[in-house]
Design an enzyme around this catalytic site. Structure first.
Site, PDB file in Angstrom:
ATOM      1  CB  ILE A  41      -0.943  -0.017   1.221  1.00 55.06           C
ATOM      2  CG1 ILE A  41      -2.006   1.061   1.111  1.00 55.06           C
ATOM      3  CG2 ILE A  41      -0.165   0.118   2.540  1.00 55.06           C
ATOM      4  CD1 ILE A  41      -3.173   0.897   2.056  1.00 55.06           C
ATOM      5  CE  LYS A  42       3.160   2.760   5.021  1.00 55.98           C
ATOM      6  NZ  LYS A  42       3.020   3.965   5.817  1.00 55.98           N
ATOM      7  CG  ASP A  43       4.055   0.792  -4.482  1.00 55.21           C
ATOM      8  OD1 ASP A  43       5.036   0.768  -3.718  1.00 55.21           O
ATOM      9  OD2 ASP A  43       3.867  -0.059  -5.387  1.00 55.21           O
TER      10      ASP A  43
END
Ligand SMILES: Cc1ncc(COP(=O)(O)O)c(C=O)c1O
Length: 380
Positions: A41-43
């Site tokens: 999700i950190k993208d």
């Protein structure tokens, strides 16, 4: 469709759980963030913050990105830096797994291991303080600053939350997300409180973290927890919080691989257990969206190693009945998160948060920012 690698960030699938709930229980949908190109999700906040920094000319060609991250955010920045041609320096700590170190290096990032613990026994504060110092010393450098930069939650308000509301409004009753910087839960909860206030917003933290008060002590779930309430999270927007033990998180993640064929990391295991708990209390026409922040490959040598699990004193497996029984017994840590908030505004000064982050945050808290139309995108 032909796109570059960064064009594949977002628009992640919603995956229905088939085997761990019964047909008359609430429907559980996993928002499966492993399908982002950097694997988590950190993208989403990483590309959002970098694009905004380029737009504001805080990050220029030949520049250096400096960040404190022991895991996914650093990997996302390393991938983006490789794709866009920036030097990337990531400050990690001794808890960072070999798999993550290898991924950071695979994308060409430089890695600094910070070994000094902070006053809570973790490395968050010492890593952040050193990253801020380096950013002052290295010319043409930029600190995305995931912990203090409000663009982190804004990325989820504008992206993740829009996708959820667009794709599964019907019957949406609860949304569950794990918390560390508060980016995902902060952004999603702000959006849902504005556009679907009837939806229950549920935060999941680790036993041992004090984002929602309680004692701080060491814990093993990676990517989750903090020793204070992050400013990306507005407690008023959260309805309920669960704290999950290390063993519950790891065993649940392992179980979902075997019982549903779905790989996930321990933070998602923690959320998935809460999702089962809620499903058991809801009828079939009610939907629960559960954030699955990353996949399992990153944890092959820990989560998916029987030897490692035994070394930690954890059981290695739970069948569906035992998993469902554990879920049934969960109790909320709080149904009034505001009353247990643990904000520490003095950290802005103590950790030397860059002036650019502080100015941006002031701007983002103004009405002008919120009235510019950009935040209404999903209603088009
Ligand atoms: C695997 C995983 N789950 C959950 C989280 C928590 O997300 P956030 O930092 O947006 O609160 C993180 C953050 O690093 C993470 O890496």
């Amino acid at each position: 469709m032909i796109t570059d690698i960064l064009g594949t960030i977002g628009n992640t699938p919603l995956i229905e759980i088939k085997n761990c709930t019964t047909k008359d229980e609430g429907q559980v949908l996993f928002k499966y963030e492993r399908s982002n190109p950097g694997g988590s999700i950190k993208d989403r906040p990483a590309i959002y913050i970098i694009n905004e920094a380029e737009r504001r000319k805080w990050l220029k060609p030949g520049g250096t990105i400096i960040e404190s991250s022991s895991g996914n955010f650093g990997i996302s920045l390393a991938m983006i830096g490789a794709a866009k041609g920036y030097r990337v320096i990531i400050l990690v700590d001794p808890k960072t797994t070999n798999a993550n170190l290898s991924l950071l290096k695979a994308f060409g990032a430089e890695v600094i291991v910070v070994t000094e613990q902070d006053d809570s026994g973790s490395y968050h504060k010492t890593r952040i303080a050193l990253a801020n110092k380096l950013a002052r010393e290295i010319e043409n450098s930029f600190r995305p600053d995931q912990c203090f930069n409000l663009l982190n939650s804004d990325a989820h308000y504008n992206g993740t939350a829009c996708e959820i509301i667009n794709n599964c409004q019907q019957g949406l009753t609860a949304i569950i997300a794990a918390v560390s910087t508060g980016g995902q839960l902060g952004g999603i909860s702000k959006s849902l409180n504005t556009y679907m206030p009837e939806v229950q917003v549920i935060g999941v933290d680790a036993v041992g973290s004090s984002i929602f008060g309680g004692d701080s002590h060491a814990y093993r779930i990676p990517g989750i927890g903090l020793a204070w309430t992050p400013n990306n999270l507005t407690m008023n927007n959260i309805d309920c919080v669960y704290k999950i033990t290390d063993e519950q998180a790891f065993v649940t993640a392992r179980s979902f691989a075997k019982l549903e064929g779905i790989l996930m990391g321990p933070s998602s295991g923690a959320c998935a257990l809460v999702a089962l708990h809620l499903a058991q209390r809801l009828p079939r026409d009610k939907r629960i969206v559960c954030m699955v922040s990353d996949g399992g490959e990153r944890y092959i040598q820990t989560l998916f190693s029987d030897e490692w699990m035994i070394e930690q004193g954890f059981s290695t497996d739970a069948g569906v009945d035992s998993l469902r029984a554990t879920a049934a017994q969960l109790q909320p840590w709080s149904t009034d998160p505001m009353s247990i908030s643990n904000y520490k505004p003095e950290l802005n000064q103590n950790l030397d948060v860059p002036a650019s982050t502080l100015c941006l945050n002031t701007e983002m808290l103004s009405d002008k920012y919120w009235n510019n139309g950009k935040h209404m995108r999903f209603l088009d």
